[in-house]
Design an enzyme around this catalytic site. Structure first.
Site, PDB file in Angstrom:
ATOM      1  N   ASN A  11       0.880  -1.170   0.000  1.00  0.00           N
ATOM      2  CA  ASN A  11       0.000   0.000   0.000  1.00  0.00           C
ATOM      3  C   ASN A  11       0.917   1.219   0.000  1.00  0.00           C
ATOM      4  O   ASN A  11       1.488   1.561   1.029  1.00  0.00           O
ATOM      5  CB  ASN A  11      -0.889  -0.049   1.251  1.00  0.00           C
ATOM      6  CG  ASN A  11      -1.852   1.111   1.328  1.00  0.00           C
ATOM      7  OD1 ASN A  11      -1.855   1.995   0.456  1.00  0.00           O
ATOM      8  ND2 ASN A  11      -2.665   1.140   2.368  1.00  0.00           N
ATOM      9  N   LYS A  18       3.625   0.820   2.861  1.00  0.00           N
ATOM     10  CA  LYS A  18       3.211  -0.150   3.873  1.00  0.00           C
ATOM     11  C   LYS A  18       3.185  -1.530   3.234  1.00  0.00           C
ATOM     12  O   LYS A  18       2.801  -1.655   2.059  1.00  0.00           O
ATOM     13  CB  LYS A  18       1.812   0.182   4.402  1.00  0.00           C
ATOM     14  CG  LYS A  18       1.758   1.460   5.177  1.00  0.00           C
ATOM     15  CD  LYS A  18       0.364   1.677   5.758  1.00  0.00           C
ATOM     16  CE  LYS A  18       0.258   3.050   6.389  1.00  0.00           C
ATOM     17  NZ  LYS A  18      -1.070   3.604   6.381  1.00  0.00           N
ATOM     18  N   ARG A  95      -2.681  -2.166  -3.307  1.00  0.00           N
ATOM     19  CA  ARG A  95      -3.873  -1.336  -3.139  1.00  0.00           C
ATOM     20  C   ARG A  95      -3.768  -0.188  -4.138  1.00  0.00           C
ATOM     21  O   ARG A  95      -2.793   0.561  -4.134  1.00  0.00           O
ATOM     22  CB  ARG A  95      -3.910  -0.784  -1.724  1.00  0.00           C
ATOM     23  CG  ARG A  95      -5.126   0.070  -1.502  1.00  0.00           C
ATOM     24  CD  ARG A  95      -5.211   0.535  -0.089  1.00  0.00           C
ATOM     25  NE  ARG A  95      -6.441   1.256   0.101  1.00  0.00           N
ATOM     26  CZ  ARG A  95      -6.768   1.829   1.246  1.00  0.00           C
ATOM     27  NH1 ARG A  95      -5.971   1.721   2.280  1.00  0.00           N
ATOM     28  NH2 ARG A  95      -7.907   2.472   1.353  1.00  0.00           N
ATOM     29  N   HIS A 183     -12.762   3.340  -0.296  1.00  0.00           N
ATOM     30  CA  HIS A 183     -12.695   2.433   0.862  1.00  0.00           C
ATOM     31  C   HIS A 183     -13.346   1.088   0.552  1.00  0.00           C
ATOM     32  O   HIS A 183     -13.784   0.369   1.453  1.00  0.00           O
ATOM     33  CB  HIS A 183     -13.377   3.029   2.116  1.00  0.00           C
ATOM     34  CG  HIS A 183     -12.613   4.141   2.759  1.00  0.00           C
ATOM     35  ND1 HIS A 183     -13.198   5.299   3.205  1.00  0.00           N
ATOM     36  CD2 HIS A 183     -11.286   4.285   3.011  1.00  0.00           C
ATOM     37  CE1 HIS A 183     -12.265   6.099   3.703  1.00  0.00           C
ATOM     38  NE2 HIS A 183     -11.094   5.507   3.583  1.00  0.00           N
ATOM     39  N   HIS A 210     -16.995   3.449   7.952  1.00  0.00           N
ATOM     40  CA  HIS A 210     -15.527   3.343   7.996  1.00  0.00           C
ATOM     41  C   HIS A 210     -15.020   4.680   8.515  1.00  0.00           C
ATOM     42  O   HIS A 210     -14.897   5.649   7.765  1.00  0.00           O
ATOM     43  CB  HIS A 210     -14.978   3.030   6.598  1.00  0.00           C
ATOM     44  CG  HIS A 210     -13.479   2.969   6.549  1.00  0.00           C
ATOM     45  ND1 HIS A 210     -12.781   1.799   6.351  1.00  0.00           N
ATOM     46  CD2 HIS A 210     -12.540   3.932   6.686  1.00  0.00           C
ATOM     47  CE1 HIS A 210     -11.482   2.053   6.374  1.00  0.00           C
ATOM     48  NE2 HIS A 210     -11.311   3.337   6.569  1.00  0.00           N
ATOM     49  N   GLY A 212     -12.060   6.370  10.028  1.00  0.00           N
ATOM     50  CA  GLY A 212     -10.638   6.411  10.356  1.00  0.00           C
ATOM     51  C   GLY A 212     -10.129   7.811  10.111  1.00  0.00           C
ATOM     52  O   GLY A 212     -10.888   8.779  10.205  1.00  0.00           O
ATOM     53  N   ARG A 243      -9.501  16.309   5.727  1.00  0.00           N
ATOM     54  CA  ARG A 243     -10.278  16.615   4.511  1.00  0.00           C
ATOM     55  C   ARG A 243     -11.641  17.211   4.877  1.00  0.00           C
ATOM     56  O   ARG A 243     -12.244  16.804   5.870  1.00  0.00           O
ATOM     57  CB  ARG A 243     -10.504  15.341   3.681  1.00  0.00           C
ATOM     58  CG  ARG A 243      -9.243  14.837   3.028  1.00  0.00           C
ATOM     59  CD  ARG A 243      -9.459  13.501   2.336  1.00  0.00           C
ATOM     60  NE  ARG A 243      -8.623  12.471   2.917  1.00  0.00           N
ATOM     61  CZ  ARG A 243      -8.730  11.172   2.673  1.00  0.00           C
ATOM     62  NH1 ARG A 243      -9.661  10.725   1.849  1.00  0.00           N
ATOM     63  NH2 ARG A 243      -7.925  10.313   3.246  1.00  0.00           N
ATOM     64  N   MET A 286      -8.373  11.999  16.331  1.00  0.00           N
ATOM     65  CA  MET A 286      -9.564  12.001  17.178  1.00  0.00           C
ATOM     66  C   MET A 286      -9.223  11.794  18.648  1.00  0.00           C
ATOM     67  O   MET A 286      -9.850  12.387  19.535  1.00  0.00           O
ATOM     68  CB  MET A 286     -10.542  10.926  16.688  1.00  0.00           C
ATOM     69  CG  MET A 286     -11.867  10.923  17.373  1.00  0.00           C
ATOM     70  SD  MET A 286     -12.762  12.497  17.229  1.00  0.00           S
ATOM     71  CE  MET A 286     -13.749  12.217  15.765  1.00  0.00           C
ATOM     72  N   ILE A 331     -11.406   4.998  14.400  1.00  0.00           N
ATOM     73  CA  ILE A 331     -12.372   5.590  15.328  1.00  0.00           C
ATOM     74  C   ILE A 331     -13.514   4.607  15.592  1.00  0.00           C
ATOM     75  O   ILE A 331     -13.912   4.375  16.736  1.00  0.00           O
ATOM     76  CB  ILE A 331     -12.918   6.914  14.746  1.00  0.00           C
ATOM     77  CG1 ILE A 331     -11.786   7.929  14.553  1.00  0.00           C
ATOM     78  CG2 ILE A 331     -14.014   7.479  15.630  1.00  0.00           C
ATOM     79  CD1 ILE A 331     -12.166   9.164  13.733  1.00  0.00           C
ATOM     80  N   GLU A 333     -13.643   1.377  15.396  1.00  0.00           N
ATOM     81  CA  GLU A 333     -13.292   0.162  16.142  1.00  0.00           C
ATOM     82  C   GLU A 333     -12.923   0.450  17.596  1.00  0.00           C
ATOM     83  O   GLU A 333     -13.057  -0.422  18.449  1.00  0.00           O
ATOM     84  CB  GLU A 333     -12.087  -0.531  15.475  1.00  0.00           C
ATOM     85  CG  GLU A 333     -12.413  -1.139  14.130  1.00  0.00           C
ATOM     86  CD  GLU A 333     -11.165  -1.561  13.364  1.00  0.00           C
ATOM     87  OE1 GLU A 333     -10.144  -1.895  13.993  1.00  0.00           O
ATOM     88  OE2 GLU A 333     -11.209  -1.543  12.123  1.00  0.00           O
ATOM     89  N   GLU A 381      -8.072  -4.545   5.259  1.00  0.00           N
ATOM     90  CA  GLU A 381      -7.954  -4.344   3.808  1.00  0.00           C
ATOM     91  C   GLU A 381      -6.827  -5.192   3.222  1.00  0.00           C
ATOM     92  O   GLU A 381      -6.937  -5.706   2.110  1.00  0.00           O
ATOM     93  CB  GLU A 381      -7.691  -2.856   3.525  1.00  0.00           C
ATOM     94  CG  GLU A 381      -8.921  -2.002   3.771  1.00  0.00           C
ATOM     95  CD  GLU A 381      -8.597  -0.602   4.264  1.00  0.00           C
ATOM     96  OE1 GLU A 381      -7.893  -0.470   5.284  1.00  0.00           O
ATOM     97  OE2 GLU A 381      -9.044   0.363   3.628  1.00  0.00           O
TER      98      GLU A 381
HETATM   99  P1  ADP Z   1      -6.283   5.520   8.366  1.00  0.00           P
HETATM  100  O1  ADP Z   1      -7.403   6.134   7.587  1.00  0.00           O
HETATM  101  O2  ADP Z   1      -5.033   6.346   8.354  1.00  0.00           O
HETATM  102  O3  ADP Z   1      -6.074   4.039   8.122  1.00  0.00           O
HETATM  103  P2  ADP Z   1      -7.163   4.642  10.979  1.00  0.00           P
HETATM  104  O4  ADP Z   1      -8.241   3.728  10.539  1.00  0.00           O
HETATM  105  O5  ADP Z   1      -5.945   4.049  11.586  1.00  0.00           O
HETATM  106  O6  ADP Z   1      -6.765   5.682   9.862  1.00  0.00           O
HETATM  107  O7  ADP Z   1      -7.807   5.656  12.042  1.00  0.00           O
HETATM  108  C1  ADP Z   1      -7.088   6.701  12.608  1.00  0.00           C
HETATM  109  C2  ADP Z   1      -8.037   7.498  13.501  1.00  0.00           C
HETATM  110  O8  ADP Z   1      -8.565   6.623  14.513  1.00  0.00           O
HETATM  111  C3  ADP Z   1      -7.361   8.654  14.220  1.00  0.00           C
HETATM  112  O9  ADP Z   1      -8.202   9.802  14.198  1.00  0.00           O
HETATM  113  C4  ADP Z   1      -7.244   8.145  15.632  1.00  0.00           C
HETATM  114  O10 ADP Z   1      -7.262   9.163  16.578  1.00  0.00           O
HETATM  115  C5  ADP Z   1      -8.507   7.309  15.747  1.00  0.00           C
HETATM  116  N1  ADP Z   1      -8.436   6.394  16.888  1.00  0.00           N
HETATM  117  C6  ADP Z   1      -7.661   5.317  17.063  1.00  0.00           C
HETATM  118  N2  ADP Z   1      -7.855   4.782  18.306  1.00  0.00           N
HETATM  119  C7  ADP Z   1      -8.772   5.566  18.905  1.00  0.00           C
HETATM  120  C8  ADP Z   1      -9.416   5.558  20.176  1.00  0.00           C
HETATM  121  N3  ADP Z   1      -9.136   4.646  21.098  1.00  0.00           N
HETATM  122  N4  ADP Z   1     -10.329   6.521  20.440  1.00  0.00           N
HETATM  123  C9  ADP Z   1     -10.615   7.464  19.525  1.00  0.00           C
HETATM  124  N5  ADP Z   1     -10.068   7.523  18.312  1.00  0.00           N
HETATM  125  C10 ADP Z   1      -9.156   6.592  18.002  1.00  0.00           C
END
Ligand code: ADP
Length: 414
Positions: A11, A18, A95, A183, A210, A212, A243, A286, A331, A333, A381
């Protein structure tokens, strides 16, 4: 000696690469190692972990060194050779963000396919060129190993025409200016697991969130995507880490006319300086915002939750009702607090949160009596790409002169 098959998944982003390495087992690909090379143009670092999270390799090149994708790939190939003890690399899965309307399933890449995929660079200028670079390099450096492109757009090819269309003159659609959705590999993976949790969620009308750093939502009817919050590009829909999400196009005209911003300045603004970061002025992360007492952090979170709620209503309308919602990505998960707010706001749709289950991060987070069920399903993914890649090259293994180990044993975790 019979060698087991292995698949590498790449990726590639603008400054990072990655990777995951999977070994083929009877029940599908199993993770062996994963990691990344990052800061490729400034102070390159490489790190890899085994499947249980132990660091198995680390290297830093120092400040001011330019490694680029080519240098990072060279290092990665050497690392994979060490890891491949007893395995042969039968293919590499990549990817790729954009497959346009033409590539609606994974494809083995040759020079012709690569040229076709380059046509989509203008549709995803920040991602597509970087996704394609390692493919081009590996076609040269490992000519016997199939390179398979898996697309973030492909899962959405089942959208009905009405979900695809912009209300623009027809010639724009003919140029490919339509809603694609992204996604898709995440949604496809999540959709493929739902039957294990709940038949109604798997076969019914389900919205997957989704959430993140990049964030979108997808309406899935009987396992098929019918609508997405993302459109022509991955900047549409929800506000994200950096974004904007959906933005009145009149704002862009104002920026051009009144603020004299050109396309590149607007691109940087809407992709890298907006979203949670822009509204809070603090962070795109977040976790940082949830920990902050600054009112601007609260405003950014409030806006995120509000927009998720509005999109949920919109996607429920596209589905003609709702049976389940599923949270995934960073976020979705991990943040019980965000899920709680989103589910509470969605009470009108018939979803009722089980507080304890939500706090425990259980798979099911709705009460047993909830008309609409709510779930937390970790996405994967990379595994989806490995599965597709394996399927495409076939059980017989695709590579004629596959890469295999030069060393007798894999490096031990340190
Ligand atoms: P990407 O799109 O880069 O793959 P991820 O799916 O890893 O992103 O998500 C990153 C986001 O998830 C960040 O905003 C991070 O703060 C948030 N996040 C991860 N763990 C937690 C948590 N325990 N509580 C709140 N937000 C979280």
């Amino acid at each position: 000696m019979i060698m087991a098959d292995a698949i590498a998944v790449l990726n590639a982003g603008s400054s990072s690469l990655k990777f995951s390495l999977f070994a083929q087992r009877d029940d599908g690909p199993a993770l062996v190692a994963r990691g990344q090379a990052e800061a490729l143009q400034t102070s390159p670092r490489f790190a890899a972990k085994d499947a249980s999270g132990h660091v198995i390799a680390q290297k830093a090149w120092g400040d001011g060194v330019t490694l680029g994708h080519a240098g990072a790939l060279g290092h990665l190939i050497a690392f994979l050779r060490e890891q491949l003890s007893g395995h042969r690399l039968i293919a590499v899965g990549h990817r790729v963000v954009h497959g346009g309307l033409e590539f609606v399933k994974p494809v083995r890449v040759d020079d012709g396919v690569l040229a076709a995929l380059r046509k989509y660079v203008p549709l995803a200028p920040l991602h597509q060129p970087h996704n394609l670079e390692p493919i081009a390099l590996l076609l040269e450096r490992l000519p016997g190993v199939p390179q398979v492109a898996c697309f973030d757009t492909a899962f959405h090819h089942t959208h009905p025409p009405v979900a695809r269309a912009f209300a623009l003159p027809r010639e724009f659609a003919e140029r490919g200016v339509v809603r694609y959705g992204f996604h898709g590999l995440s949604y496809e993976y999540v959709a493929s697991t739902l039957h294990r949790h709940d038949d109604r969620a798997a076969r019914g009308r389900t919205v997957v969130l989704h959430l993140g750093n990049g964030a979108s939502m997808c309406a899935i009817a009987n396992g098929r995507s019918i609508a997405s919050t993302m459109g022509f590009t991955a900047v549409d829909g929800l506000p994200m880490g950096t974004r904007t999400g959906s933005l009145d196009p009149g704002v862009l005209l104002y920026m051009m006319d009144e603020l004299h911003m050109n396309a590149r300045a607007i691109e940087t603004l809407i992709y890298q300086r907006s979203g949670l970061l822009g509204v809070s002025g603090i962070s795109s992360d977040m976790r940082v915002l949830l920990d902050s007492h600054d009112p601007r952090a609260k405003e950014a979170i409030d806006l995120f939750v509000y927009r998720v709620g509005r999109e949920l209503g919109s996607l429920a309308a596209a589905l003609g009702g709702l049976d389940a919602i599923v949270f995934t990505a960073g976020i979705g998960e991990n943040s019980a607090a965000l899920r709680e707010r989103i589910v509470r706001d969605a009470a009108w749709l018939g979803v009722e949160l089980d507080d304890d289950a939500n706090r425990r991060n259980d798979a099911r987070i709705s009460t047993s009596g909830s008309r609409v069920s709510a779930w937390v399903v970790p996405t994967n993914e990379e595994l989806m790409i490995a599965r597709h890649t394996r399927e495409l090259v076939g059980a017989a293994g695709g590579s004629r002169d596959a890469v295999s180990s030069r060393t007798a044993t894999a490096r031990k975790p340190s």
